[in-house]
Design a protein around this motif. Structure first.
Motif, PDB file in Angstrom:
ATOM      1  N   GLN A 199      23.749  12.383   3.580  1.00  0.00           N
ATOM      2  CA  GLN A 199      22.697  12.001   4.193  1.00  0.00           C
ATOM      3  C   GLN A 199      22.289  13.387   4.522  1.00  0.00           C
ATOM      4  N   GLN A 200      22.549  14.610   4.429  1.00  0.00           N
ATOM      5  CA  GLN A 200      22.019  15.754   3.982  1.00  0.00           C
ATOM      6  C   GLN A 200      20.732  16.211   3.488  1.00  0.00           C
ATOM      7  N   ILE A 201      20.800  15.498   2.103  1.00  0.00           N
ATOM      8  CA  ILE A 201      20.051  15.852   0.901  1.00  0.00           C
ATOM      9  C   ILE A 201      18.918  15.593   1.806  1.00  0.00           C
ATOM     10  N   PRO A 202      18.408  13.991   1.802  1.00  0.00           N
ATOM     11  CA  PRO A 202      16.892  14.164   2.666  1.00  0.00           C
ATOM     12  C   PRO A 202      16.374  15.131   3.042  1.00  0.00           C
ATOM     13  N   VAL A 203      17.283  15.526   4.309  1.00  0.00           N
ATOM     14  CA  VAL A 203      16.859  17.049   5.015  1.00  0.00           C
ATOM     15  C   VAL A 203      16.713  18.178   4.098  1.00  0.00           C
ATOM     16  N   LEU A 204      17.007  18.235   3.054  1.00  0.00           N
ATOM     17  CA  LEU A 204      16.896  19.797   1.980  1.00  0.00           C
ATOM     18  C   LEU A 204      16.086  19.522   1.278  1.00  0.00           C
ATOM     19  N   ALA A 205      16.181  18.377   0.627  1.00  0.00           N
ATOM     20  CA  ALA A 205      14.757  17.891  -0.374  1.00  0.00           C
ATOM     21  C   ALA A 205      13.357  18.136   0.436  1.00  0.00           C
TER      22      ALA A 205
ATOM     23  N   PRO B  27      16.014   8.919  13.310  1.00  0.00           N
ATOM     24  CA  PRO B  27      15.750   9.760  14.522  1.00  0.00           C
ATOM     25  C   PRO B  27      15.358  10.900  14.127  1.00  0.00           C
ATOM     26  N   PHE B  28      14.773  11.667  15.089  1.00  0.00           N
ATOM     27  CA  PHE B  28      14.179  13.504  15.475  1.00  0.00           C
ATOM     28  C   PHE B  28      15.599  13.889  15.135  1.00  0.00           C
ATOM     29  N   ARG B  29      16.162  12.987  16.437  1.00  0.00           N
ATOM     30  CA  ARG B  29      17.395  14.383  16.610  1.00  0.00           C
ATOM     31  C   ARG B  29      18.430  13.491  15.873  1.00  0.00           C
ATOM     32  N   THR B  30      18.519  12.926  14.897  1.00  0.00           N
ATOM     33  CA  THR B  30      19.895  13.440  13.368  1.00  0.00           C
ATOM     34  C   THR B  30      19.357  14.275  11.697  1.00  0.00           C
ATOM     35  N   VAL B  31      18.078  13.797  12.051  1.00  0.00           N
ATOM     36  CA  VAL B  31      17.962  15.070  11.197  1.00  0.00           C
ATOM     37  C   VAL B  31      17.415  16.522  12.288  1.00  0.00           C
ATOM     38  N   SER B  32      17.659  16.847  13.264  1.00  0.00           N
ATOM     39  CA  SER B  32      17.830  17.995  13.680  1.00  0.00           C
ATOM     40  C   SER B  32      19.014  18.177  13.603  1.00  0.00           C
ATOM     41  N   ASP B  33      19.735  17.740  13.870  1.00  0.00           N
ATOM     42  CA  ASP B  33      21.044  17.637  13.890  1.00  0.00           C
ATOM     43  C   ASP B  33      21.840  18.131  12.550  1.00  0.00           C
TER      44      ASP B  33
ATOM     45  N   LEU C 197      22.624  24.468   7.508  1.00  0.00           N
ATOM     46  CA  LEU C 197      22.305  25.891   8.662  1.00  0.00           C
ATOM     47  C   LEU C 197      24.308  26.949   8.865  1.00  0.00           C
ATOM     48  N   ARG C 198      24.042  25.875   9.354  1.00  0.00           N
ATOM     49  CA  ARG C 198      24.957  26.805  10.640  1.00  0.00           C
ATOM     50  C   ARG C 198      26.469  26.667   8.736  1.00  0.00           C
TER      51      ARG C 198
END
Length: 151
Positions: A8-14, A32-38, A44-45
């Motif tokens: 579920q983090q790959i779409p953020v990277l893409a 939700p924006f909060r989920t994408v931000s998290d 990053l961490r």
């Protein structure tokens, strides 16, 4: 133990690699924006990087974005200075750090960035780094900065 992003983090990277901001990624993925931000924060961490540009560099070098097709565009050749600055972006350096290491003013760094973004058609630092990887503007297996940019 080596960090690897969850599915579920790959779409953020893409999305970052395509030059999108987190809000646009949230809209595009109906998340939700909060989920994408998290998810971004966890990326990053987990990758232990200071910013999104460095995250995209790490993602390409570790093959996390291997399935992301390159953007179809011709990139003009970058000057040696702009290539140095692109490498510094990929290393996660700030404008001030780049200026200090290259012995140029902060305003000159910003002018080079503006010109480089325009020439590449990049919308952000992570997008410029992604385009650099897609069009092989980085040394193949090097993760080190050129000597001029090293501390």
């Amino acid at each position: 133990m080596t960090f690897a992003p969850q599915a579920q983090q790959i779409p953020v990277l893409a999305g970052l690699a395509r030059g999108n901001r987190l809000r646009r990624i949230a809209l595009d993925t109906s998340t939700p924006f909060r989920t994408v931000s998290d998810r971004h924060t966890r990326l990053l961490r987990g990758a232990q990087v200071p910013n999104s540009a460095r995250l995209i560099d790490v993602a390409y070098r570790r093959g996390w974005l291997a399935d992301l097709p390159p953007e179809p565009r011709d990139l003009p050749g970058l000057s040696d200075r702009k290539t140095e600055i692109l490498l510094a972006l990929a290393a996660g350096l700030t404008d001030a750090q780049i200026a200090r290491h290259l012995h140029i003013t902060l305003y000159t760094v910003r002018d080079h960035l503006k010109d480089m973004y325009r020439a590449m058609g990049a919308r952000s630092r992570p997008h410029a780094v992604a385009l650099g990887h897609q069009h092989r503007l980085f040394p193949a297996h090097s993760t080190a900065l050129p000597a001029r940019l090293s501390a």
